[in-house]
Motif scaffolding. Structure first.
Motif, PDB file in Angstrom:
ATOM      1  N   THR A  31       0.812  -1.223   0.000  1.00 21.48           N
ATOM      2  CA  THR A  31       0.000   0.000   0.000  1.00 21.48           C
ATOM      3  C   THR A  31       0.851   1.282   0.000  1.00 21.48           C
ATOM      4  O   THR A  31       1.890   1.351   0.675  1.00 21.48           O
ATOM      5  N   GLN A  32       0.391   2.265  -0.752  1.00 19.14           N
ATOM      6  CA  GLN A  32       1.062   3.582  -0.752  1.00 19.14           C
ATOM      7  C   GLN A  32       0.446   4.491   0.301  1.00 19.14           C
ATOM      8  O   GLN A  32       1.042   5.483   0.698  1.00 19.14           O
ATOM      9  N   SER A  33      -0.794   4.182   0.683  1.00 23.68           N
ATOM     10  CA  SER A  33      -1.537   5.031   1.610  1.00 23.68           C
ATOM     11  C   SER A  33      -2.811   4.294   1.978  1.00 23.68           C
ATOM     12  O   SER A  33      -3.377   3.574   1.150  1.00 23.68           O
ATOM     13  N   SER A  34      -3.248   4.465   3.239  1.00 24.69           N
ATOM     14  CA  SER A  34      -4.477   3.786   3.678  1.00 24.69           C
ATOM     15  C   SER A  34      -5.712   4.646   3.459  1.00 24.69           C
ATOM     16  O   SER A  34      -6.819   4.273   3.862  1.00 24.69           O
ATOM     17  N   GLN A  35      -5.507   5.794   2.845  1.00 27.79           N
ATOM     18  CA  GLN A  35      -6.583   6.781   2.721  1.00 27.79           C
ATOM     19  C   GLN A  35      -7.900   6.213   2.191  1.00 27.79           C
ATOM     20  O   GLN A  35      -8.970   6.450   2.752  1.00 27.79           O
ATOM     21  N   LEU A  36      -7.836   5.454   1.093  1.00 26.54           N
ATOM     22  CA  LEU A  36      -9.082   5.004   0.470  1.00 26.54           C
ATOM     23  C   LEU A  36      -9.866   4.115   1.435  1.00 26.54           C
ATOM     24  O   LEU A  36     -11.090   4.169   1.489  1.00 26.54           O
ATOM     25  N   TYR A  37      -9.138   3.308   2.209  1.00 22.89           N
ATOM     26  CA  TYR A  37      -9.809   2.448   3.191  1.00 22.89           C
ATOM     27  C   TYR A  37     -10.391   3.272   4.339  1.00 22.89           C
ATOM     28  O   TYR A  37     -11.472   2.982   4.834  1.00 22.89           O
ATOM     29  N   LEU A  38      -9.645   4.303   4.751  1.00 25.19           N
ATOM     30  CA  LEU A  38     -10.166   5.155   5.837  1.00 25.19           C
ATOM     31  C   LEU A  38     -11.484   5.795   5.399  1.00 25.19           C
ATOM     32  O   LEU A  38     -12.421   5.908   6.186  1.00 25.19           O
ATOM     33  N   GLU A  39     -11.551   6.217   4.129  1.00 23.76           N
ATOM     34  CA  GLU A  39     -12.790   6.840   3.649  1.00 23.76           C
ATOM     35  C   GLU A  39     -13.977   5.885   3.802  1.00 23.76           C
ATOM     36  O   GLU A  39     -15.091   6.305   4.122  1.00 23.76           O
ATOM     37  N   THR A  40     -13.716   4.575   3.568  1.00 22.53           N
ATOM     38  CA  THR A  40     -14.836   3.624   3.667  1.00 22.53           C
ATOM     39  C   THR A  40     -15.290   3.427   5.108  1.00 22.53           C
ATOM     40  O   THR A  40     -16.361   2.877   5.345  1.00 22.53           O
ATOM     41  N   CYS A  41     -14.463   3.843   6.071  1.00 20.99           N
ATOM     42  CA  CYS A  41     -14.823   3.637   7.484  1.00 20.99           C
ATOM     43  C   CYS A  41     -15.721   4.746   8.031  1.00 20.99           C
ATOM     44  O   CYS A  41     -16.316   4.587   9.101  1.00 20.99           O
ATOM     45  N   LEU A  42     -15.775   5.883   7.322  1.00 19.97           N
ATOM     46  CA  LEU A  42     -16.524   7.032   7.860  1.00 19.97           C
ATOM     47  C   LEU A  42     -17.975   6.684   8.185  1.00 19.97           C
ATOM     48  O   LEU A  42     -18.455   6.992   9.281  1.00 19.97           O
ATOM     49  N   PRO A  43     -18.700   6.017   7.249  1.00 22.56           N
ATOM     50  CA  PRO A  43     -20.106   5.716   7.564  1.00 22.56           C
ATOM     51  C   PRO A  43     -20.246   4.658   8.661  1.00 22.56           C
ATOM     52  O   PRO A  43     -21.329   4.476   9.215  1.00 22.56           O
ATOM     53  N   SER A  44     -19.170   3.962   8.952  1.00 22.68           N
ATOM     54  CA  SER A  44     -19.233   2.884   9.938  1.00 22.68           C
ATOM     55  C   SER A  44     -18.780   3.344  11.321  1.00 22.68           C
ATOM     56  O   SER A  44     -19.400   3.034  12.329  1.00 22.68           O
ATOM     57  N   LEU A  45     -17.687   4.114  11.362  1.00 27.69           N
ATOM     58  CA  LEU A  45     -17.073   4.470  12.645  1.00 27.69           C
ATOM     59  C   LEU A  45     -17.003   5.974  12.891  1.00 27.69           C
ATOM     60  O   LEU A  45     -16.578   6.408  13.958  1.00 27.69           O
TER      61      LEU A  45
END
Ligand code: 4AD
Length: 525
Positions: free
Chosen positions: A273-287
């Protein structure tokens, strides 16, 4: 006829039992050590001062040294059973344990021998340093006369404040009443101080980083690093963020294909991975608001002092915010983390020992638009290598960015970069669609330590972003879905932990700010 190689050399003035090799160039300091190291069947050449020629050791001196070794082997130390039981402590607890009997185990950091009956050892256990004073028979044992740096020992005794005029760490000293050797480190050519010297080549030092990190500076950097990581986490927890741990093995890029490390993932292609950003974005509606401290990987071809192939990436993502909120969050993260770190006196002391001029940045940080930075470069005659000026739409490389940052000499929020020189996911500004709601945080001496932005919220705009960067949207279906299932304004940032430390601790390179640096052609230890 004998030659030099038949002899063991002892220079009582300038030799060293710790780093000496017994050769003419690197003589030992004592005949006792020479006998202990090489046995009794040796021929010793000795001189008492550096002006003298080497001569055969006298029969009487040789016998005395041999007896000294034999006698030392007979001495067995025993604990005085009438003394109070020693409490096992770490060195960091020693100030609060003064005047009681303690037991401390650690590594021999420094040795100073004063005459026959006095020995000072600075002991290190990772939590601190303490001076230990050994006297009389405690210095006469075989283990004492052959003790080497980096050996492990356990000492017993009472810690007392030093009288005025004497100096030692924490202004106190452990008066040893009993001690034990745990393990003896090698002397001679394998001695610690022969592995790491001021002349050792930097690449050899990197090969021996497992030993380098025992040094005072390197271990101080790593301890501050630990405190900084904790302070970052405390900051986020205090604001209600959740920590997530996204995957490192991925099938999507974030920051351009040219720096991807590819790997064979069973029968498929994957990347580090170059950055976890895209995954963090998916967590917003969850956490809700989230952060991660994870390793990011960049196959950087550039060999600069601020680029690593693997680095610790602190990333955060927030929903329902504006670009101004994002900048405020960033300023708050940096300032609050520094306050938290400095509130621990032992860590503050380490920071100032590494960077005596460290000053907390003042709020608000300077906010400078990219277009104004281009003008600044022109106004200050900072040009491209070909002699022309940087123009709007061009990337500002590391060198001119550093000149500008050093001249302004304060933290800068460099904002609103043109879309074409930034990643596919960045949101365009409403008042000027050529540029994006993006920010780089620039620090004096290091340059960029943070990259952040607001993210595209609109599905069609995101699809156009993939297209502009030549990215196949198929593997990004899960990222694209965020714009279908309840999209919102959101943004975040990534901070390079090693760059933050290089700035805070005034280190020349980020390589000194991580445990085992990875960069071009360096993947060991
Ligand atoms: O500016 P970058 O590439 O931004 C991102 O990766 C975003 N996806 C982050 C986000 O918004 N969540 O990298 C962010 C920071 C840089 O400012 C720099 O501090 C650090 O990561 N960085 C490196 N540090 C050391 N070596 C490298 N090769 C680095 N590349 C980036």
């Amino acid at each position: 006829m004998s030659n030099d190689a038949d002899f063991i050399y002892v220079d009582e003035a300038q030799g060293s039992d710790d780093t000496g090799l017994g050769t003419k160039e690197h003589a030992y300091k004592t005949a006792v050590f020479a006998i202990q190291k090489h046995g009794e069947n040796i021929k010793i050449q000795l001189r008492k001062t550096s002006e003298e020629e080497y001569k055969d050791i006298s029969g009487a001196a040789f016998k005395k040294a041999k007896n000294h070794v034999l006698e030392s082997k007979k001495i067995v130390l025993t604990q005085d059973s009438t003394l109070p039981e020693a409490k096992k402590i770490k060195i960091r607890e020693s100030i609060n344990r003064r005047d009681t009997r303690v037991k401390i185990s650690g590594w021999v950091h420094r040795i100073r021998i004063q005459g026959k009956d006095m020995m000072f050892i600075v002991l290190r256990d990772g939590s601190g340093y303490i001076q230990c004073y050994l006297h009389g028979v405690l210095c006469h044992t075989y283990d004492a006369i052959t003790l080497t740096l980096e050996s492990t020992i356990t000492v017993y005794g009472i810690i007392s404040e030093l009288p005025e005029g004497k100096q030692a760490p924490d202004n106190h000293e452990l008066r040893v009443d009993y001690w034990e050797l745990v393990h003896k480190a090698p002397g001679g050519d394998e001695a610690f101080t022969n592995q790491i010297t001021t002349e050792t080549d930097p690449s050899v030092l990197l090969d021996r980083r497992h030993l380098v990190i025992r040094g005072e500076k390197a271990s101080a950097v790593l301890r501050v690093r630990s405190a900084v990581l904790r302070a970052f986490r405390d900051h986020f927890y205090s604001k209600g963020y959740a920590e997530v741990t996204p995957p490192h093995m991925v099938q999507t890029q974030v920051e351009g294909g040219s720096t991807l490390f590819e790997l064979a993932y069973y029968h498929e292609k994957a990347y580090l991975t170059q950055s976890s950003q895209l995954y963090l974005e998916t967590c917003l509606p969850s956490l809700g608001d989230v952060f991660a401290i994870a390793e990011s990987f960049r196959a950087e071809k550039s060999h600069t002092r601020r680029h690593l192939s693997e680095y610790s990436h602190l990333e955060a993502e927030m929903a329902f915010i504006t670009f101004d909120d994002l900048l405020d969050c960033l300023e708050d993260l940096i300032c609050d983390t520094i306050d938290r770190v400095l509130s621990d006196k032992s860590i503050a002391d380490l920071i100032y020992s590494l960077n005596k001029d460290f000053k907390k940045p003042e709020r608000p940080f300077l906010r400078l638009d990219y277009k104004d930075a281009i003008q600044y470069l022109k106004d200050n005659d900072i040009k491209k290598p070909d002699g022309t000026f940087y123009e709007f739409g061009e990337d500002i490389p590391e060198a001119p960015e550093r000149v500008m940052t050093d001249k302004l000499n304060r933290p800068i929020f460099l904002c609103r970069f043109p879309a074409e020189i930034k990643a596919f996911y960045m949101k365009r500004c409403k008042d000027d669609p050529r540029v994006t709601e993006s920010v780089d945080v620039l620090m004096p001496n290091v340059g960029e330590i943070v990259g952040g932005s607001m993210r595209i919220t609109d599905l069609d705009e995101l699809l156009r972003g993939y297209q502009r960067e030549g990215i196949d949207p198929a593997p990004y279906y899960w990222y694209t879905d965020q714009r279908k299932y309840g999209t919102t304004e959101h943004g975040g940032y990534g901070l390079g932990v090693e760059r933050f430390l290089a700035w805070m601790l005034d280190r020349h390179t980020v390589r000194d700010c991580c445990l085992y640096p990875r960069f071009t052609e360096r993947c060991k230890p």
